[in-house]
Design an enzyme around this catalytic site. Structure first.
Site, mmCIF file in Angstrom:
data_model
loop_
_atom_site.group_PDB
_atom_site.id
_atom_site.type_symbol
_atom_site.label_atom_id
_atom_site.label_comp_id
_atom_site.label_asym_id
_atom_site.label_seq_id
_atom_site.Cartn_x
_atom_site.Cartn_y
_atom_site.Cartn_z
ATOM 1 N N ASP A 13 -20.055 -15.265 30.563
ATOM 2 C CA ASP A 13 -20.754 -15.879 31.698
ATOM 3 C C ASP A 13 -20.158 -17.227 32.095
ATOM 4 O O ASP A 13 -20.849 -18.089 32.638
ATOM 5 C CB ASP A 13 -22.261 -16.052 31.407
ATOM 6 C CG ASP A 13 -22.887 -14.745 30.979
ATOM 7 O OD1 ASP A 13 -22.487 -13.710 31.532
ATOM 8 O OD2 ASP A 13 -23.750 -14.772 30.100
ATOM 9 N N LYS A 16 -16.038 -15.916 35.010
ATOM 10 C CA LYS A 16 -14.745 -15.210 35.128
ATOM 11 C C LYS A 16 -14.702 -14.332 36.365
ATOM 12 O O LYS A 16 -13.668 -14.218 37.010
ATOM 13 C CB LYS A 16 -14.501 -14.307 33.914
ATOM 14 C CG LYS A 16 -14.303 -15.045 32.624
ATOM 15 C CD LYS A 16 -14.045 -14.083 31.483
ATOM 16 C CE LYS A 16 -15.177 -13.139 31.192
ATOM 17 N NZ LYS A 16 -16.414 -13.801 30.717
ATOM 18 N N GLY A 42 -21.629 -8.625 32.843
ATOM 19 C CA GLY A 42 -22.188 -8.765 34.185
ATOM 20 C C GLY A 42 -21.499 -9.914 34.880
ATOM 21 O O GLY A 42 -21.460 -11.020 34.361
ATOM 22 N N HIS A 43 -20.883 -9.615 36.017
ATOM 23 C CA HIS A 43 -20.218 -10.667 36.780
ATOM 24 C C HIS A 43 -20.907 -10.783 38.131
ATOM 25 O O HIS A 43 -21.320 -9.785 38.701
ATOM 26 C CB HIS A 43 -18.759 -10.311 37.062
ATOM 27 C CG HIS A 43 -17.957 -9.983 35.850
ATOM 28 N ND1 HIS A 43 -17.649 -10.909 34.895
ATOM 29 C CD2 HIS A 43 -17.386 -8.832 35.449
ATOM 30 C CE1 HIS A 43 -16.913 -10.329 33.958
ATOM 31 N NE2 HIS A 43 -16.749 -9.073 34.270
ATOM 32 N N GLN A 175 -16.936 -10.695 28.472
ATOM 33 C CA GLN A 175 -17.565 -11.505 27.408
ATOM 34 C C GLN A 175 -16.763 -12.797 27.200
ATOM 35 O O GLN A 175 -16.112 -13.256 28.121
ATOM 36 C CB GLN A 175 -17.693 -10.706 26.106
ATOM 37 C CG GLN A 175 -18.780 -9.643 26.134
ATOM 38 C CD GLN A 175 -18.369 -8.394 26.873
ATOM 39 O OE1 GLN A 175 -17.240 -7.937 26.750
ATOM 40 N NE2 GLN A 175 -19.267 -7.816 27.633
HETATM 41 P P1 GTP Z 1 -18.494 -13.882 33.438
HETATM 42 O O1 GTP Z 1 -19.477 -13.154 32.575
HETATM 43 O O2 GTP Z 1 -17.722 -14.904 32.723
HETATM 44 O O3 GTP Z 1 -17.707 -13.005 34.329
HETATM 45 O O4 GTP Z 1 -19.282 -14.770 34.387
HETATM 46 P P2 GTP Z 1 -20.015 -14.084 35.551
HETATM 47 O O5 GTP Z 1 -19.116 -13.843 36.693
HETATM 48 O O6 GTP Z 1 -20.746 -12.964 34.947
HETATM 49 O O7 GTP Z 1 -21.007 -15.069 35.989
HETATM 50 P P3 GTP Z 1 -22.525 -14.837 35.911
HETATM 51 O O8 GTP Z 1 -23.015 -14.032 37.043
HETATM 52 O O9 GTP Z 1 -22.882 -14.319 34.573
HETATM 53 O O10 GTP Z 1 -22.960 -16.329 36.066
HETATM 54 C C1 GTP Z 1 -22.179 -17.245 36.743
HETATM 55 C C2 GTP Z 1 -22.873 -17.647 38.018
HETATM 56 O O11 GTP Z 1 -22.250 -18.817 38.489
HETATM 57 C C3 GTP Z 1 -22.730 -16.648 39.136
HETATM 58 O O12 GTP Z 1 -23.919 -16.656 39.873
HETATM 59 C C4 GTP Z 1 -21.565 -17.179 39.969
HETATM 60 O O13 GTP Z 1 -21.668 -16.859 41.334
HETATM 61 C C5 GTP Z 1 -21.714 -18.647 39.779
HETATM 62 N N1 GTP Z 1 -20.477 -19.430 39.788
HETATM 63 C C6 GTP Z 1 -19.232 -19.098 39.331
HETATM 64 N N2 GTP Z 1 -18.391 -20.133 39.461
HETATM 65 C C7 GTP Z 1 -19.114 -21.152 40.008
HETATM 66 C C8 GTP Z 1 -18.817 -22.510 40.357
HETATM 67 O O14 GTP Z 1 -17.701 -23.005 40.190
HETATM 68 N N3 GTP Z 1 -19.864 -23.246 40.879
HETATM 69 C C9 GTP Z 1 -21.110 -22.738 41.053
HETATM 70 N N4 GTP Z 1 -22.060 -23.522 41.551
HETATM 71 N N5 GTP Z 1 -21.416 -21.477 40.726
HETATM 72 C C10 GTP Z 1 -20.441 -20.700 40.208
HETATM 73 P P1 IMP Z 2 -23.987 -6.187 23.044
HETATM 74 O O1 IMP Z 2 -22.557 -6.445 23.354
HETATM 75 O O2 IMP Z 2 -24.753 -5.593 24.187
HETATM 76 O O3 IMP Z 2 -24.162 -5.422 21.758
HETATM 77 O O4 IMP Z 2 -24.682 -7.613 22.779
HETATM 78 C C1 IMP Z 2 -24.320 -8.402 21.657
HETATM 79 C C2 IMP Z 2 -24.455 -9.885 21.989
HETATM 80 O O5 IMP Z 2 -23.452 -10.237 22.944
HETATM 81 C C3 IMP Z 2 -25.789 -10.288 22.611
HETATM 82 O O6 IMP Z 2 -26.089 -11.621 22.188
HETATM 83 C C4 IMP Z 2 -25.499 -10.302 24.107
HETATM 84 O O7 IMP Z 2 -26.349 -11.187 24.797
HETATM 85 C C5 IMP Z 2 -24.056 -10.792 24.119
HETATM 86 N N1 IMP Z 2 -23.280 -10.309 25.279
HETATM 87 C C6 IMP Z 2 -22.694 -9.091 25.433
HETATM 88 N N2 IMP Z 2 -22.041 -9.021 26.605
HETATM 89 C C7 IMP Z 2 -22.199 -10.216 27.208
HETATM 90 C C8 IMP Z 2 -21.728 -10.777 28.453
HETATM 91 O O8 IMP Z 2 -21.023 -10.160 29.248
HETATM 92 N N3 IMP Z 2 -22.104 -12.059 28.713
HETATM 93 C C9 IMP Z 2 -22.859 -12.783 27.839
HETATM 94 N N4 IMP Z 2 -23.324 -12.311 26.677
HETATM 95 C C10 IMP Z 2 -22.994 -11.033 26.368
HETATM 96 MG MG MG Z 3 -21.649 -12.541 32.954
#
Ligand code: GTP
Ligand code: IMP
Ligand code: MG
Length: 333
Positions: A13, A16, A42-43, A175
């Site tokens: 999170d 990426k 989840g992105h 992750q």
């Molecule tokens: P990964 O799991 O690393 O891929 O991250 P993610 O893409 O899953 O992001 P996730 O949705 O879990 O949470 C990141 C949140 O921050 C999302 O709502 C993105 O739109 C937002 N985000 C990403 N980069 C930036 C940034 O530089 N500034 C702000 N304000 N928001 C961002």
């Molecule tokens: P699992 O991969 O679903 O078995 O989860 C194992 C652990 O990894 C838990 O703490 C989850 O919250 C964490 N986890 C798995 N995938 C992600 C991800 O994409 N982002 C953040 N945490 C994750």
């Molecule tokens: Mg994520």
């Protein structure tokens, strides 16, 4: 040839998804290929007024000229994949390897209760039980399902062939480093190695074929689920700083802490980073929101970036200044 591998430096999170979608458009790779665990990821990708929540497709799908692929090390939930292909309008350019493992109902059941759910805080996506079955050599693979036959390609051959023709390939991790089964805070980790080496193995890219490794750090640390988080803030303090976030897959509130240099240093080492990307700079320094050049950043923000470069001895090349795919300072140019 340029192969670029993008991985998370903390607990996932880091943002990426957004960095990868920017690189997918900017660097125009012919192939964007995903490694990592499975639909536990989840992105969030924001493009204009569109918000995409992606669990299965590579985050680079916004580049309409690129093929998007999933490597054999990733386990797939076919229903999630088919829905994303339809919802995001990417049919015809999505390919999966015949050796991708397949998540079935029994894996979802096993992930939704017991130790995994209660102790580890798993995502309930079936990813861990499917990888466990894979280790036991009983998991079914993509080639065993007629409904997936039109998507199958030899993913390692495709990416290595693109590189031999001097085309760019973008390899995306999921992750983060400290959720790695080998290098993370075991047992509070995911079911795979998710450092750069693991991600390359997932897609069939040999170590000598890697040009750049970008490790993505958020400007602060978050962690969803259980497991240690050094100097964790109370939820109230996290909310005051605007660091309170909710998981893309599970909706759970993320725990938060300050940027952790000890973890970051280790992530740089484990991943062999050549570049750093910092996201959410605008959350820590609101005056930087939406900025697209380094010169426009405030002096406090620049000091924060310089300090990271000095402490980690690696250049910070790509900086996120907002949720949208173009809210980026790209210092490579
Ligand atoms: P990964 O799991 O690393 O891929 O991250 P993610 O893409 O899953 O992001 P996730 O949705 O879990 O949470 C990141 C949140 O921050 C999302 O709502 C993105 O739109 C937002 N985000 C990403 N980069 C930036 C940034 O530089 N500034 C702000 N304000 N928001 C961002
Ligand atoms: P699992 O991969 O679903 O078995 O989860 C194992 C652990 O990894 C838990 O703490 C989850 O919250 C964490 N986890 C798995 N995938 C992600 C991800 O994409 N982002 C953040 N945490 C994750
Ligand atoms: Mg994520």
């Amino acid at each position: 040839m340029t192969s670029t591998v993008v991985v998370g430096g903390f607990f996932g999170d880091e943002g990426k998804g957004k960095i990868i979608s920017y690189l997918a458009i900017k660097d125009d790779p012919k192939i964007i290929v995903r490694g990592g665990a499975g639909p536990n990821a989840g992105h969030t990708i924001v493009d204009g007024d569109k918000v995409y929540k992606v669990r299965m497709l590579p985050s680079g799908f916004l580049n309409k000229n690129a093929k998007v692929m999933i490597g054999p090390g990733v386990v797939i939930n076919p229903e999630v994949l088919h829905n994303e292909i339809q919802d995001f309008g990417v049919s015809g350019r999505v390919f999966i390897d015949k050796h991708c493992g397949i998540i079935e109902e029994s894996h979802l059941m096993r992930d939704s209760k017991g130790e995994l759910k209660e102790k580890i805080g798993s995502t309930g996506s079936g990813t861990g039980p499917a990888n466990s079955d894979r280790a036991m050599r009983v998991l079914k693979m993509a080639k065993d399902f007629d409904s997936l036959s039109s998507l199958i390609a030899d993913v390692p051959a495709e990416i290595n062939s693109a590189l031999s023709k001097n085309q760019n390939v973008l390899v995306e991790g999921t992750q983060g480093t400290f959720l790695s089964l080998w290098h993370g805070t075991y047992p509070f980790v995911t079911s795979k190695d998710v450092t750069a080496s693991g991600i390359c193995a997932d897609v069939g890219l040999g170590p000598t074929k890697v040009d750049e490794v970008i490790v993505v750090f958020k400007s602060y640390v978050t962690r969803v689920g259980t497991g240690p988080l050094a100097k964790e803030l109370s939820l109230e303090d996290a909310e005051k700083k605007n660091w309170s976030e909710f998981g893309t897959v599970t909706g759970r509130q993320r725990r938060a802490a300050d940027f952790d240099f000890d973890l970051a240093r280790r992530a740089i080492m484990l991943n062999g980073a050549t570049q750093i990307s910092i996201t959410k700079l605008d959350v820590v320094f609101p005056e930087c929101a939406g900025k697209t050049s380094y010169d426009e950043l405030s002096s406090n923000a620049k000091s924060f970036i310089k300090n990271i470069e000095n402490e980690l001895n690696t250049p910070v090349t790509i900086i996120g200044t907002g949720p949208s795919v173009n809210d980026i300072v790209d210092r490579r140019i």
